[in-house]
Design a protein around this motif. Structure first.
Motif, PDB file in Angstrom:
ATOM      1  N   ILE A 144       0.833  -1.213   0.000  1.00 29.01           N
ATOM      2  CA  ILE A 144       0.000   0.000   0.000  1.00 29.01           C
ATOM      3  C   ILE A 144       0.863   1.255   0.000  1.00 29.01           C
ATOM      4  O   ILE A 144       0.557   2.245  -0.679  1.00 29.01           O
TER       5      ILE A 144
ATOM      6  N   TYR B 173      -6.968  -2.671  -3.747  1.00 21.40           N
ATOM      7  CA  TYR B 173      -6.130  -2.016  -2.744  1.00 21.40           C
ATOM      8  C   TYR B 173      -6.827  -0.739  -2.267  1.00 21.40           C
ATOM      9  O   TYR B 173      -7.297   0.060  -3.086  1.00 21.40           O
ATOM     10  N   THR B 174      -6.891  -0.547  -0.959  1.00 25.81           N
ATOM     11  CA  THR B 174      -7.474   0.656  -0.386  1.00 25.81           C
ATOM     12  C   THR B 174      -6.363   1.673  -0.148  1.00 25.81           C
ATOM     13  O   THR B 174      -5.413   1.413   0.597  1.00 25.81           O
ATOM     14  N   ILE B 175      -6.463   2.817  -0.817  1.00 26.96           N
ATOM     15  CA  ILE B 175      -5.401   3.822  -0.790  1.00 26.96           C
ATOM     16  C   ILE B 175      -5.772   4.957   0.159  1.00 26.96           C
ATOM     17  O   ILE B 175      -6.883   5.502   0.080  1.00 26.96           O
TER      18      ILE B 175
ATOM     19  N   TRP C  55       1.431  -0.638 -10.153  1.00 27.09           N
ATOM     20  CA  TRP C  55       0.048  -1.124 -10.128  1.00 27.09           C
ATOM     21  C   TRP C  55      -0.147  -2.330 -11.050  1.00 27.09           C
ATOM     22  O   TRP C  55      -0.863  -3.275 -10.699  1.00 27.09           O
TER      23      TRP C  55
ATOM     24  N   GLY D  30      -6.691   8.438  -2.759  1.00 27.46           N
ATOM     25  CA  GLY D  30      -5.937   8.264  -3.989  1.00 27.46           C
ATOM     26  C   GLY D  30      -5.699   9.534  -4.753  1.00 27.46           C
ATOM     27  O   GLY D  30      -5.292   9.521  -5.904  1.00 27.46           O
TER      28      GLY D  30
ATOM     29  N   LEU E   6       2.159   1.649  -3.641  1.00 26.25           N
ATOM     30  CA  LEU E   6       1.077   1.973  -4.584  1.00 26.25           C
ATOM     31  C   LEU E   6       0.515   3.372  -4.333  1.00 26.25           C
ATOM     32  O   LEU E   6       0.137   4.073  -5.280  1.00 26.25           O
ATOM     33  N   THR E   7       0.483   3.761  -3.082  1.00 25.50           N
ATOM     34  CA  THR E   7       0.021   5.126  -2.768  1.00 25.50           C
ATOM     35  C   THR E   7       0.980   6.159  -3.340  1.00 25.50           C
ATOM     36  O   THR E   7       0.562   7.166  -3.953  1.00 25.50           O
TER      37      THR E   7
END
Length: 560
Positions: A347, A534-536, A375, A540, A350-351
């Motif tokens: 995370i 995925y929870t950003i 991603w 986001g 990706l964030t």
């Protein structure tokens, strides 16, 4: 097994020794006494010689006083004089051989020597071959042995045969002769089994051996290691080997030449390869500050040398492969964390990727790679290079969903096979398709006209991605780009993806995986959709530099 081994050894020694001891008949038997030349005494003491005496040979050990004493096995003075001349000529050859040092024989000479051994053994038992069952049993016992046992059992006969010809050869030649002599051992047993059964047809197998000629110049012509590599490379290119392999193998050959301080494959011995291996294992990797790994030396250096030397032997450029059988023991490394990213690590990267704007002096395509490739790796599981070389035309709609095509037409693909991987819905929702459609034709993440220009630029972008991930997840125990692939497998197991279809997505071999895949196999999109989104943090949205820094903990747990 021990009883079988003992029986085999005793039988072979009985059958293949070319001479039997002759009873000495008192002091009337003539002897030859000869002192070893002073410059060779240290090397010759203890040496076992196979001295020709009449039509037979005698095993003689050079004494600690530097004397050679040989029974000429005759009472006749005239016959003794003739035998003495033959012994002296043999000893002169031995002394010269010691002075010249180990000699590398050509492949043809090695085969000819094995043929000479075969001829002598068959001639020894041609008149009285004994029971056929002995030879049949000999064939049966030796048939299933692996190479290590074969070499061990043939070794004493090789030493004896070399001594018969007053030959001092290098380790590579000795290893090659050992293999050839073990092979002809089966032929000897087959022929003599036939003789014992009454089959005295001509031995046609003998015709394959060249005439033994050992009087050729003892210094074999030089064979350049670099030229051998070029020859191997020409065939490897035609066979479709990856360009990366040529660079790695060429570098290994150059390192070997530099280490040896000469470019002559004919001079390379197994001991040289072991010394080179030890040198490489002691070499410090400048990136890690630690010695090179066993995998690097085993699967890099040694694999390259074995392949090139094997090709050279197969094409009769050199008589033997000095690297054969040499390896590096695998080290059992401690594993104190998973090979893939943890949830928190994934995370965090990706964030940062979703928020990445690019530096002022950074290429737009490199910035786009940092934005999208993490991603793609997280939700599709490909190798990093397969995504970096993605082209606009490789992203297409397939029915109700989108796919990316991984193809050798774009650049290097490990198994050289095209495959289609469906895109996870979250990638579409995040705007990846919008990014693709807004891009110009050609490569999305690097600047190249076609495949011929991809390679160097591909590595550069892969390195930038590795640095980007490493700046966020600082744990040196993982490989920044490849960790996504390990994580993908872990998540696939957790969320019950089909193992067969997962392997198709990743282009991994395995039982049940189709060898030929045309288009997208049914069910891949269904399996991809099993992976969770995925929870950003922060929804986001694009973050400024200060906010990006806040996503990179400085004193967090290991790995962050």
């Amino acid at each position: 097994m021990i009883d079988r081994l003992n029986w085999y050894t005793e039988t072979v020694h009985m059958l293949l020794r070319m001479a039997s001891p002759i009873r000495r008949d008192g002091s009337s038997v003539h002897y030859l006494r000869k002192r070893v030349p002073a410059d060779l005494t240290d090397r010759a003491v203890g040496l076992l010689l196979r001295v020709p005496v009449g039509d037979q040979t005698a095993t003689v050990k050079v004494g600690g006083n530097g004397m050679v004493k040989v029974s000429l096995r005759t009472h006749d003075p005239r016959e003794a004089k003739a035998r003495q001349a033959k012994v002296l000529a043999y000893l002169d050859d031995v002394w010269q051989s010691l002075r010249d040092g180990p000699r590398r024989l050509s492949h043809k000479q090695v085969v000819a020597l094995a043929g000479d051994f075969r001829r002598r053994a068959i001639a020894r038992f041609d008149e009285e071959p004994g029971p056929a069952t002995v030879w049949a049993r000999l064939l049966e016992v030796s048939a299933g042995w692996d190479e290590a046992v074969q070499l061990r059992e043939a070794g004493p006969f090789v030493e004896e045969h070399l001594a018969r010809h007053a030959l001092n050869v290098d380790e590579g030649t000795k290893a090659a002769l050992t293999r050839e002599m073990f092979k002809v051992g089966a032929e000897i047993a087959e022929v003599l089994k036939g003789r014992a059964e009454g089959n005295y047809t001509p031995d046609l197998g003998a015709s394959r051996f060249p005439v033994l000629q050992l009087d050729a110049p003892k210094d074999a012509a030089s064979v350049s290691l670099r030229e051998l590599f070029k020859g191997w490379k020409r065939e490897a290119e035609a066979a479709g080997k990856a360009p990366k392999t040529f660079d790695e193998y060429g570098s290994a050959i150059e390192r070997l030449v530099s280490f040896l301080k000469y470019d002559d494959a004919m001079r390379v011995t197994p001991k040289d390869i072991v010394a080179y291996k030890d040198m490489r294992l002691a070499t410090i990797n400048p990136r890690t500050g630690k010695p090179l790994s066993d995998k690097t030396v085993r699967d890099g250096d040694l694999a390259a040398l074995k392949a090139v030397f094997k090709w050279a032997v197969g094409n009769h450029h050199i008589p033997s492969n000095p690297a054969v059988g040499i390896t590096v023991m695998r080290r059992t490394a401690e594993r104190t964390r998973p090979k893939g990213y943890t949830d928190d690590e994934a995370i965090a990267i990706l964030t940062a990727a979703l928020a990445y704007k690019g530096a002022s002096d950074e290429l737009a395509k490199t910035a786009a790679a940092k934005r999208w490739v993490p991603w793609l790796l997280a939700l599709a599981g490909p190798r990093v290079g397969e995504m970096v070389q993605l082209r606009r035309q490789d992203v297409r709609r397939c029915g109700s969903h989108w796919t990316v095509t991984i193809t050798p037409e774009a650049g290097p693909v490990k198994n050289k096979r095209r495959r289609d991987v469906p895109l996870h819905p979250q990638l579409v929702e995040l705007g990846f398709i919008d990014f693709v459609e807004a891009s110009a034709e050609g490569y999305l993440f690097l600047t190249a006209k076609d495949r011929s220009e991809v390679r160097g630029r591909l590595n550069a972008v892969k390195n930038r991605l590795s640095e980007f991930a490493r700046s966020i997840v600082r744990d040196e125990r993982i490989r920044p780009n490849h960790a996504w692939r390990h994580r993908f497998v872990t998540l696939s197991r957790e969320h019950d993806l089909s193992q067969e279809l997962r392997r198709m997505i990743l282009a991994q071999g395995g039982k049940g995986v189709d060898e030929e895949v045309y288009g997208e196999p049914a069910g891949l999109y269904r399996e991809i959709c099993k992976l969770p989104r995925y929870t950003i943090p922060s929804g986001g949205q694009v973050l400024d530099a200060a906010e990006q820094g806040a996503l990179q903990p400085q004193n967090g747990p290991p790995g962050l």
